[in-house]
Scaffold this motif. Structure first.
Motif, mmCIF file in Angstrom:
data_model
loop_
_atom_site.group_PDB
_atom_site.id
_atom_site.type_symbol
_atom_site.label_atom_id
_atom_site.label_comp_id
_atom_site.label_asym_id
_atom_site.label_seq_id
_atom_site.Cartn_x
_atom_site.Cartn_y
_atom_site.Cartn_z
ATOM 1 N N VAL A 167 69.446 56.140 36.180
ATOM 2 C CA VAL A 167 68.900 54.782 36.029
ATOM 3 C C VAL A 167 68.872 54.373 34.563
ATOM 4 O O VAL A 167 68.318 55.077 33.716
ATOM 5 C CB VAL A 167 67.470 54.683 36.606
ATOM 6 C CG1 VAL A 167 67.016 53.229 36.582
ATOM 7 C CG2 VAL A 167 67.405 55.253 38.011
ATOM 8 N N HIS A 168 69.469 53.232 34.295
ATOM 9 C CA HIS A 168 69.513 52.699 32.936
ATOM 10 C C HIS A 168 68.796 51.357 32.907
ATOM 11 O O HIS A 168 69.061 50.509 33.760
ATOM 12 C CB HIS A 168 70.980 52.512 32.521
ATOM 13 C CG HIS A 168 71.176 51.767 31.237
ATOM 14 N ND1 HIS A 168 70.607 52.166 30.041
ATOM 15 C CD2 HIS A 168 71.875 50.647 30.941
ATOM 16 C CE1 HIS A 168 70.960 51.334 29.077
ATOM 17 N NE2 HIS A 168 71.725 50.388 29.601
ATOM 18 N N VAL A 169 67.894 51.158 31.952
ATOM 19 C CA VAL A 169 67.365 49.813 31.729
ATOM 20 C C VAL A 169 68.189 49.202 30.606
ATOM 21 O O VAL A 169 68.099 49.612 29.435
ATOM 22 C CB VAL A 169 65.866 49.806 31.394
ATOM 23 C CG1 VAL A 169 65.414 48.377 31.080
ATOM 24 C CG2 VAL A 169 65.056 50.344 32.569
ATOM 25 N N HIS A 170 68.996 48.246 30.992
ATOM 26 C CA HIS A 170 69.970 47.626 30.102
ATOM 27 C C HIS A 170 69.246 46.627 29.187
ATOM 28 O O HIS A 170 68.652 45.666 29.669
ATOM 29 C CB HIS A 170 71.031 46.939 30.977
ATOM 30 C CG HIS A 170 72.074 46.207 30.223
ATOM 31 N ND1 HIS A 170 73.402 46.223 30.582
ATOM 32 C CD2 HIS A 170 72.011 45.421 29.134
ATOM 33 C CE1 HIS A 170 74.091 45.484 29.740
ATOM 34 N NE2 HIS A 170 73.263 44.980 28.860
ATOM 35 N N GLY A 171 69.328 46.903 27.877
ATOM 36 C CA GLY A 171 68.657 46.043 26.897
ATOM 37 C C GLY A 171 67.409 46.679 26.321
ATOM 38 O O GLY A 171 66.828 46.156 25.371
ATOM 39 N N MET A 172 67.000 47.820 26.895
ATOM 40 C CA MET A 172 65.787 48.512 26.433
ATOM 41 C C MET A 172 66.170 49.579 25.412
ATOM 42 O O MET A 172 67.047 50.397 25.679
ATOM 43 C CB MET A 172 65.122 49.177 27.641
ATOM 44 C CG MET A 172 63.835 49.914 27.334
ATOM 45 S SD MET A 172 62.422 48.811 27.150
ATOM 46 C CE MET A 172 62.180 48.260 28.839
ATOM 47 N N MET B 132 82.048 44.050 26.265
ATOM 48 C CA MET B 132 81.703 45.337 25.654
ATOM 49 C C MET B 132 80.193 45.416 25.414
ATOM 50 O O MET B 132 79.583 44.493 24.884
ATOM 51 C CB MET B 132 82.467 45.517 24.341
ATOM 52 C CG MET B 132 83.987 45.599 24.528
ATOM 53 S SD MET B 132 84.554 46.902 25.678
ATOM 54 C CE MET B 132 84.056 48.374 24.787
ATOM 55 N N HIS B 133 79.622 46.531 25.811
ATOM 56 C CA HIS B 133 78.165 46.722 25.766
ATOM 57 C C HIS B 133 77.809 47.947 24.942
ATOM 58 O O HIS B 133 78.384 49.009 25.127
ATOM 59 C CB HIS B 133 77.633 46.888 27.194
ATOM 60 C CG HIS B 133 76.194 47.306 27.275
ATOM 61 N ND1 HIS B 133 75.194 46.698 26.546
ATOM 62 C CD2 HIS B 133 75.570 48.255 28.005
ATOM 63 C CE1 HIS B 133 74.024 47.276 26.834
ATOM 64 N NE2 HIS B 133 74.234 48.223 27.707
ATOM 65 N N LEU B 134 76.862 47.774 24.017
ATOM 66 C CA LEU B 134 76.305 48.899 23.278
ATOM 67 C C LEU B 134 74.889 49.155 23.769
ATOM 68 O O LEU B 134 74.084 48.223 23.865
ATOM 69 C CB LEU B 134 76.233 48.603 21.773
ATOM 70 C CG LEU B 134 77.481 48.857 20.930
ATOM 71 C CD1 LEU B 134 78.558 47.849 21.256
ATOM 72 C CD2 LEU B 134 77.126 48.801 19.450
ATOM 73 N N HIS B 135 74.590 50.380 24.077
ATOM 74 C CA HIS B 135 73.207 50.753 24.380
ATOM 75 C C HIS B 135 72.394 50.738 23.069
ATOM 76 O O HIS B 135 72.948 50.647 21.982
ATOM 77 C CB HIS B 135 73.158 52.142 25.008
ATOM 78 C CG HIS B 135 73.618 52.164 26.442
ATOM 79 N ND1 HIS B 135 73.050 52.934 27.415
ATOM 80 C CD2 HIS B 135 74.604 51.485 27.075
ATOM 81 C CE1 HIS B 135 73.664 52.740 28.573
ATOM 82 N NE2 HIS B 135 74.622 51.871 28.395
ATOM 83 N N LEU B 136 71.104 50.828 23.206
ATOM 84 C CA LEU B 136 70.125 50.961 22.123
ATOM 85 C C LEU B 136 69.876 49.713 21.294
ATOM 86 O O LEU B 136 68.726 49.381 21.038
ATOM 87 C CB LEU B 136 70.488 52.128 21.171
ATOM 88 C CG LEU B 136 69.461 52.426 20.061
ATOM 89 C CD1 LEU B 136 68.171 52.984 20.668
ATOM 90 C CD2 LEU B 136 70.009 53.418 19.029
HETATM 91 CU CU CU Z 1 72.841 49.104 28.716
#
Ligand code: CU
Ligand code: C2O
Ligand code: CU
Length: 516
Positions: free
Chosen positions: A134-139, A427-431
């Motif tokens: 589970v990933h919270v995208h934007g957190m 394109m998405h970067l985590h963190l």
């Molecule tokens: Cu994400």
């Protein structure tokens, strides 16, 4: 072999009475059984996902529990469809949290699917386990709570994730399991996660019932109402039924006033070009990372998977009885079907007073200047001809490889370079939250000039992004958010600093779980 499009393949199949044998890679499972326009647009009522209540709360933290499970739900009128949902619904329940309060969310995996395809299963029925993450995208989560692709929560396991909620913004939680994220999200594992703060709540924007999530996701149904997962040989998944909050082309009754919509594109691959059928402006007030500094008016806008935009639509200019369609004007490399040019309809049905307004300043964002960047990295994103994999600088995913190692608090410029016209790549970067400096040397669209974590890299586009790598050290993923590309294999990772927490260091535990 010349690649034929899925539409051409459809046509060929139709001409041959549906019985031709398609070349390998075009044998789309269940294709012949695809239901023919299973529902007419604007016949079903609009609804929003329920808001999740905490199991308990203490001075600093709210504790939640969500069970991933298979469920039979009504999507097409009068029919049931099997999904895998957070608490058995799609979209999952909305998590709403205040900035800087902590959330602990226990995700339990109870998904057990029956083996179907094997003849022996008639005699030896077997249930199969499903890996999730589970990933919270934007957190900006710590690495061990970020939904690392190999940090599985398998069937029969649970994991307590910790979220800091440091930014007021529209986020979402979704599956991120290695190699099967597209299938897991397509089956239903996605929901909205809203963080709010006092600054935002004190603005005169529409609130409460007038602050509404719109989660857009396209699906394709077989004639037995089951979901068809067809990623066109790992290129893209394109449903012919557009759902909003899980309802096909809903019809929402609105008052003649302003509404705030939190639009999330939770589709697997499809991007949309949003516009109102009346030709009136959309007023953009927020991007992925929260409110913009000032509202931006636009006639239309593109939104790719993973992106969030917050819009104000002002229905006060329309007489009661007006019907306004939220349209999809279409974008290259999306497959069009009869009704994919529309998303939902707003029917102005009642008069109401409205003291909300859109202030000319929404918040003060200190944008990082380009001059503060300490280095630039270039990433070419393409489909590798040798094996058709989607790659970043000619590499696919390798959990043991790190492609960038910024130090904590470093500002970097990342360039994403698409050199073909066969696909777009969000394109998405985590963190981190970053922003677009330019696209093909031109300024980004006005509505993109806020904090973002997904960057639309269109066909033949070169997009420069700037961001500061903080607040945690450790390894994080970055990838294309066309989830079919992400799974095959357009995903990599960066590591901030040295000695961060290992993303695999808090593994899921077997059920039963102790009290939360
Ligand atoms: Cu994400
Ligand atoms: Cu929305 Cu790594 O994902
Ligand atoms: Cu891509």
């Amino acid at each position: 072999m010349k690649k034929i499009s899925r539409r051409q393949a459809l046509k060929m199949a139709a001409l041959a009475g549906g019985s031709i044998v398609l070349p390998v890679g075009l044998q789309y499972r269940g294709y012949a059984q695809r239901a023919n326009d299973p529902v007419q647009p604007f016949t079903l009522g609009f609804r929003t996902p329920p808001v999740l209540s905490p199991v308990r709360s203490d001075a600093t933290t709210d504790y939640y529990q969500i069970t991933m499970q298979t469920a039979q739900v009504g999507i097409l009128p009068g029919q049931t469809t099997e999904i895998w949902g957070y608490n058995g619904i799609f979209p999952g329940p909305t998590i709403k949290q205040r900035k800087n309060r902590q959330s602990v969310v226990r995700f339990i995996n109870n998904i057990a699917i029956k083996q179907r395809s094997n003849r022996l299963s008639m005699w030896f029925p077997k249930t199969l386990s499903v890996n999730t993450s589970v990933h919270v995208h934007g957190m900006p989560s710590q690495p061990q709570y970020d939904g690392y692709a190999r940090d599985f929560v398998s069937t029969g396991y649970y994991k307590d994730y910790v979220y800091p909620n440091t930014n007021a913004a529209t986020l979402w939680y979704h599956d991120h399991a290695h190699g099967r994220t597209s299938q897991n999200i397509y089956m239903g594992l996605a929901g909205m996660y809203i963080v709010q703060d006092d600054d935002e709540l004190n603005l005169p924007l529409p609130k409460g019932d007038y602050d509404v999530p719109l989660i857009i996701h396209d699906k394709q149904f077989a004639s037995d109402n089951s979901l068809i997962f067809d990623d066109q040989a790992h290129v893209r998944l394109m449903g012919d039924v557009i759902t909003v909050n899980g309802v096909p082309w809903p019809r929402m009754e609105v008052a003649n006033r302003k509404y705030r919509f939190r639009v999330l594109n939770a589709s697997i691959s499809r991007s949309y070009r949003l516009a109102l059928s009346t030709g009136e402006d959309l007023i953009v007030i927020g991007t992925d990372g929260g409110l913009m500094s000032a509202p931006v008016n636009t006639k239309d806008m593109r939104i790719a998977t993973g992106e969030r935009y917050e819009l104000i639509i002002d229905f006060s200019k329309y007489p009661i009885g007006t019907q306004i369609v939220l349209q999809n004007l279409g974008l290259p490399n999306n497959d069009n079907f009869t009704h994919t040019d529309k998303i939902m309809r707003f029917d102005v049905v009642r008069a109401e007073s409205d003291d909300s307004f859109v202030p000319s300043t929404l918040r003060n964002i200190e944008f990082i200047p380009e001059s503060s960047a300490v280095r630039t990295r270039d990433f070419t994103i393409e489909q590798r001809s040798a094996d058709q994999l989607w790659v970043i600088n000619n590499n696919g995913w390798d959990r043991n490889r790190v492609d960038a190692n910024p130090q904590l608090e470093d500002v970097e410029i990342w360039t994403f370079n698409d050199t073909a016209n066969i696909s777009f790549h969000p394109m998405h970067l985590h963190l981190i939250d970053g922003r677009i400096l330019d696209r093909n040397g031109q300024p980004p669209f006005p509505y993109e000039r806020g904090l973002k974590d997904v960057f639309y890299v269109g066909e033949n586009e070169r997009v420069r992004v700037i961001g500061k790598f903080r607040p945690h050290t450790g390894r994080y993923m970055f990838h294309c958010h066309n989830i079919v590309h992400e799974d095959h294999d357009m995903m990599s990772q960066f590591e901030v600093g040295q000695g961060g927490v290992d993303p695999m260091s808090a593994p899921a535990k077997p059920l039963p779980a102790p009290p939360l």
